[in-house]
Design a protein around this motif. Structure first.
Motif, PDB file in Angstrom:
ATOM      1  N   ARG A  42      30.595  25.673   0.639  1.00  0.00           N
ATOM      2  CA  ARG A  42      29.689  25.497  -0.234  1.00  0.00           C
ATOM      3  C   ARG A  42      29.541  26.566  -1.412  1.00  0.00           C
ATOM      4  N   ARG A  43      29.453  27.853  -0.931  1.00  0.00           N
ATOM      5  CA  ARG A  43      29.387  28.787  -1.841  1.00  0.00           C
ATOM      6  C   ARG A  43      30.506  29.933  -1.858  1.00  0.00           C
ATOM      7  N   LEU A  44      31.081  30.270  -2.869  1.00  0.00           N
ATOM      8  CA  LEU A  44      32.154  30.976  -2.907  1.00  0.00           C
ATOM      9  C   LEU A  44      31.871  32.445  -2.737  1.00  0.00           C
ATOM     10  N   GLY A  45      30.752  32.981  -3.235  1.00  0.00           N
ATOM     11  CA  GLY A  45      30.607  34.424  -3.075  1.00  0.00           C
ATOM     12  C   GLY A  45      29.994  35.053  -1.840  1.00  0.00           C
ATOM     13  N   ARG A  46      30.074  34.054  -0.811  1.00  0.00           N
ATOM     14  CA  ARG A  46      29.458  34.502   0.669  1.00  0.00           C
ATOM     15  C   ARG A  46      30.392  35.436   1.251  1.00  0.00           C
ATOM     16  N   ASP A  47      29.388  36.579   1.722  1.00  0.00           N
ATOM     17  CA  ASP A  47      30.346  37.560   2.441  1.00  0.00           C
ATOM     18  C   ASP A  47      31.031  37.216   3.822  1.00  0.00           C
ATOM     19  N   ARG A  48      32.134  36.962   4.012  1.00  0.00           N
ATOM     20  CA  ARG A  48      32.761  36.447   5.163  1.00  0.00           C
ATOM     21  C   ARG A  48      33.395  37.703   6.059  1.00  0.00           C
ATOM     22  N   GLY A  49      33.066  38.943   5.939  1.00  0.00           N
ATOM     23  CA  GLY A  49      33.506  39.826   6.693  1.00  0.00           C
ATOM     24  C   GLY A  49      35.021  40.312   6.346  1.00  0.00           C
ATOM     25  N   ASP A  50      35.741  40.615   7.418  1.00  0.00           N
ATOM     26  CA  ASP A  50      37.106  40.973   7.282  1.00  0.00           C
ATOM     27  C   ASP A  50      37.860  39.727   7.714  1.00  0.00           C
ATOM     28  N   LEU A  51      37.662  38.605   7.219  1.00  0.00           N
ATOM     29  CA  LEU A  51      38.313  37.260   7.421  1.00  0.00           C
ATOM     30  C   LEU A  51      39.738  37.508   6.972  1.00  0.00           C
ATOM     31  N   PRO A  52      40.469  37.401   7.899  1.00  0.00           N
ATOM     32  CA  PRO A  52      42.236  37.437   7.174  1.00  0.00           C
ATOM     33  C   PRO A  52      42.852  36.330   6.481  1.00  0.00           C
ATOM     34  N   VAL A  53      42.131  36.056   5.195  1.00  0.00           N
ATOM     35  CA  VAL A  53      42.602  35.224   4.337  1.00  0.00           C
ATOM     36  C   VAL A  53      42.550  35.667   3.141  1.00  0.00           C
TER      37      VAL A  53
END
Length: 437
Positions: A42-53
């Motif tokens: 839904r939102r591109l700027g959301r903080d997703r931590g250290d997700l390996p992607v």
């Protein structure tokens, strides 16, 4: 195999993490590597931590991602009815395989998804939609297809099971136990879907559809939640050697005319401590399946959470990817039986009824007469002073009655008439009794 991931919340993030950590093993099991073609959020700027992607893989254009020619499998972990229904129908009609954890959509309009699957020729897998990591739907869908399943009884909502287990262990009321569940993260800020039984009802519809080869939707499921269960109910259950659980019950059998039907319901019920489901505590799930040839089968484990649900999602991804590489597809929806769903009033069950009555001669006979008029047989009666106090005649007394098996409509009519008697001060509680007590 190229995957389009729809959603990257708690479950979606775990799917990404497991894909990264187990990439070599997954490739070996499938016969080809798995690659993420894109992740719709839904939102591109959301903080997703250290997700390996790679951040470049994120997009807000879910439909555009689905329509890409290089996408083989669509994995949906967004939830809700729309826009998920439109996305998945589009993917399935285009011949892509779909893996979803969306129990609400499957229960609301599984027919549209299955029809689109048949049209496109891909696969639709949804193991994660019921009971998290517990391998349950695949056995119903495949392993037990050579058998006849007569009944499925389950605890399929971890939040309500935690609440009822806490009430049983500590004597707390519903509000206190819900507050604890919220503090520990077992209950959402808005727990309505869980405590009012909507979540369990959706899962019950899916289980009944698979077990009885019949399309069953959420609207076919009788639903009651646990908000009316009191500490007194829990204490009364203990006195009977029982515990209270929110059960989903799907049963197959003949109605009054001999026609084969199915009954699907979700409600709190007392079950004896000897029943296999009675010892299922905390936020765990368990499902008890009764089949003619296989006999009783028990499935138990964590029914929710990011990692357990992602495990079930990836199991489905492996299965559909193997099929695509081999140029085959799984067996299509099995709904050949097309059995009618029996109204709740015709379901056979038992009641535990707690009455506050006038403490004078003739009360028990008058109450028994109401049961007789509705052709409901009484199994046990326990009488004592109101509030469980010291014995001795007062103005009121408690009367606890457990019935034999009867149609739910007759039992409900009995309770309605009891409420109108002058000698009945109040009907303190009504709970169903299941499990052969």
């Amino acid at each position: 195999m190229r995957l389009a991931l729809l959603g990257c919340g708690t479950v979606g993030g775990e799917v990404v993490r497991l894909l990264h950590e187990q990439s070599a093993d997954l490739a070996a099991r499938i016969g080809a590597p798995l690659e993420i073609a894109g992740i719709a959020v839904r939102r591109l700027g959301r903080d997703r931590g250290d997700l390996p992607v790679d951040p470049a893989l994120f997009t807000t254009d879910a439909l555009g991602l689905i329509k890409r020619d290089d996408v083989d499998v669509v994995v949906e972990v967004v939830g809700g009815i729309e826009p998920a229904r439109g996305w998945l129908v589009e993917a399935l009609r285009a011949g892509k395989s779909v893996v979803t954890a969306n129990k609400a959509l499957l229960a609301e309009d599984g027919a549209a998804l299955h029809d689109a699957t048949a049209e496109g020729g891909g696969d639709l897998y949804y193991e994660a939609a019921v009971a998290g990591a517990i391998p349950l739907l695949r056995p119903l869908r495949e392993s037990l297809h050579g058998d006849r399943i007569n009944r499925v009884t389950g605890i399929v909502n971890g939040t309500t099971n935690f609440i009822l287990s806490a009430m049983d262990a500590t004597g707390a009321g519903f509000a206190e136990a819900l507050e604890e569940a919220t503090e520990l993260g077992y209950a959402e800020a808005d727990p309505t879907a869980d405590v009012e039984g909507f979540d369990a009802a959706a899962k019950a519809a899916i289980l009944a559809s698979l077990a009885f080869h019949t399309r069953v939707g959420a609207a076919d499921v009788h639903r009651e939640g646990i908000t009316e269960v009191t500490a007194a109910d829990v204490a009364s259950a203990k006195a009977m050697g029982c515990t209270i659980k929110l059960l989903c019950i799907a049963a197959r059998g003949a109605d009054a005319t001999g026609r084969e039907t199915v009954s699907v319901r979700v409600h709190p019920a007392m079950i004896p401590l000897a029943h296999p489901l009675a010892s299922v505590g905390d936020a765990y799930n368990a499902v008890f399946v009764e089949a003619e040839a296989a006999g009783p089968l028990m499935f138990y484990g964590r029914g929710a959470g990011g990692a357990p649900t992602a495990s079930a999602v990836l199991g489905d991804v492996v299965a559909v990817s193997r099929n695509r590489l081999a140029g085959v597809r799984a067996a299509s929806e099995s709904a050949y039986a097309d059995l009618p769903v029996r109204p709740m009033g015709e379901a056979l069950t038992r009641y535990h009824i707690s009455l506050d009555v006038a403490d004078r001669p003739g009360v028990l006979a008058a109450v028994a007469g109401v049961f007789a008029r509705h052709d409901v047989s009484i199994a046990t009666v326990r009488q004592g002073p109101a509030g469980g106090g010291a014995a001795g005649r007062g103005e009121d007394a408690d009367l606890v009655i457990v019935t034999h098996v009867a149609p739910d409509a007759a039992l409900a009519a009995t309770v309605r008439e009891l409420r109108g008697l002058d000698i009945v001060r109040s009907v303190a509680s009504v709970l169903r009794v299941e499990g052969g007590l």
